[in-house]
Enzyme design. Structure first.
Site, PDB file in Angstrom:
ATOM      1  N   TYR A  78       0.797  -1.226   0.000  1.00 24.07           N
ATOM      2  CA  TYR A  78       0.000   0.000   0.000  1.00 24.07           C
ATOM      3  C   TYR A  78       0.834   1.282   0.000  1.00 24.07           C
ATOM      4  CZ  TYR A  78      -3.745  -3.288   1.198  1.00 24.07           C
ATOM      5  OH  TYR A  78      -4.644  -4.334   1.185  1.00 24.07           O
ATOM      6  N   ASN A 109     -12.923   4.124  -1.692  1.00 22.59           N
ATOM      7  CA  ASN A 109     -12.161   2.896  -1.454  1.00 22.59           C
ATOM      8  C   ASN A 109     -12.788   2.204  -0.246  1.00 22.59           C
ATOM      9  OD1 ASN A 109     -10.410   0.837  -0.882  1.00 22.59           O
ATOM     10  ND2 ASN A 109      -8.548   2.053  -1.118  1.00 22.59           N
ATOM     11  N   HIS A 111      -8.984   1.157  -5.685  1.00 19.23           N
ATOM     12  CA  HIS A 111      -8.137   0.304  -4.842  1.00 19.23           C
ATOM     13  C   HIS A 111      -6.682   0.620  -5.125  1.00 19.23           C
ATOM     14  CE1 HIS A 111     -11.569  -1.926  -3.538  1.00 19.23           C
ATOM     15  NE2 HIS A 111     -11.966  -1.960  -4.801  1.00 19.23           N
ATOM     16  N   ARG A 156      -4.981 -10.643  -6.462  1.00 18.28           N
ATOM     17  CA  ARG A 156      -4.688 -11.045  -5.083  1.00 18.28           C
ATOM     18  C   ARG A 156      -5.481 -12.312  -4.709  1.00 18.28           C
ATOM     19  NH1 ARG A 156      -4.703  -6.037  -1.163  1.00 18.28           N
ATOM     20  NH2 ARG A 156      -3.925  -7.706   0.192  1.00 18.28           N
ATOM     21  N   ARG A 159     -10.526 -11.578  -2.511  1.00 18.21           N
ATOM     22  CA  ARG A 159     -10.455 -10.157  -2.862  1.00 18.21           C
ATOM     23  C   ARG A 159     -10.774  -9.904  -4.334  1.00 18.21           C
ATOM     24  NH1 ARG A 159      -7.709  -7.648   1.592  1.00 18.21           N
ATOM     25  NH2 ARG A 159      -6.430  -9.218   2.569  1.00 18.21           N
TER      26      ARG A 159
HETATM   27  C1  DQA Z   1      -7.879  -2.245  -0.769  1.00 17.70           C
HETATM   28  C2  DQA Z   1      -7.948  -3.733  -1.132  1.00 17.70           C
HETATM   29  C3  DQA Z   1      -8.809  -4.492  -0.129  1.00 17.70           C
HETATM   30  O1  DQA Z   1      -8.871  -5.868  -0.466  1.00 17.70           O
HETATM   31  C4  DQA Z   1      -8.216  -4.370   1.250  1.00 17.70           C
HETATM   32  O2  DQA Z   1      -9.038  -5.005   2.207  1.00 17.70           O
HETATM   33  C5  DQA Z   1      -7.982  -2.946   1.645  1.00 17.70           C
HETATM   34  C6  DQA Z   1      -7.393  -2.048   0.657  1.00 17.70           C
HETATM   35  C7  DQA Z   1      -6.913  -1.473  -1.695  1.00 17.70           C
HETATM   36  O3  DQA Z   1      -7.002  -0.256  -1.706  1.00 17.70           O
HETATM   37  O4  DQA Z   1      -6.080  -2.087  -2.380  1.00 17.70           O
HETATM   38  O5  DQA Z   1      -8.189  -2.548   2.782  1.00 17.70           O
HETATM   39  O6  DQA Z   1      -9.165  -1.684  -0.915  1.00 17.70           O
END
Ligand code: DQA
Length: 139
Positions: A23, A73, A99, A106, A110
């Site tokens: 991230y 998000n 995202h 992933r 997800r």
């Molecule tokens: C996210 C992706 C989601 O799967 C994860 O739970 C997040 C961040 C992203 O910005 O990549 O909290 O939304």
């Protein structure tokens, strides 16, 4: 001036500290000031919550006609929350789902977004630059 509301879901307050290889190492406050500098023609407001009900309320409140667009998000709620999906579906304000990571690449859980079918569009996988790409839609 177009008004855009950026809404972040759970754990995104930890940006910069949380899994930086996935991230990034910038805090969202830094990202936000960069976005405000980059988009002087957008009025950008921001809200983050860990709680589904607060996120639903934020979406509803953005639908009063004063906000031109939402960059959302939903964090992990993306993959689980029918209630948030219903809220996005219920409002007429366009929502761009964002995202930071490329959720399509992933874990299987997800790879499904309950939000995407109701979003105006989805931007994912470009790190925090995903927010910039989403905001440019509202210029
Ligand atoms: C996210 C992706 C989601 O799967 C994860 O739970 C997040 C961040 C992203 O910005 O990549 O909290 O939304």
């Amino acid at each position: 001036m177009a008004k855009v509301f950026v809404i972040n879901g759970p754990n995104l307050n930890l940006l910069g500290k949380r899994e930086p290889t996935l991230y990034g190492s910038e805090t969202f406050e830094d990202v936000l000031s960069g976005l405000r500098a980059k988009f002087p023609d957008l009025e950008i407001s921001y809200f983050q919550s860990q709680s589904e009900d607060e996120l639903i309320d934020a979406l509803h409140k953005s639908s009063t006609g004063e906000i031109d667009g939402i960059v959302f998000n939903p964090g992990a709620f993306t993959h689980t929350s029918l209630a948030l999906a219903d809220a996005v579906r219920a409002i007429s304000t366009p929502v761009v789902e964002v995202h930071i990571s490329n959720v399509a690449g992933r874990e299987w859980i997800r790879q499904k977004s309950l939000i995407s079918p109701h979003a105006a569009g989805v931007i994912q996988g470009f790190g925090v630059k995903s927010y910039e790409l989403a905001l440019s839609y509202f210029l």
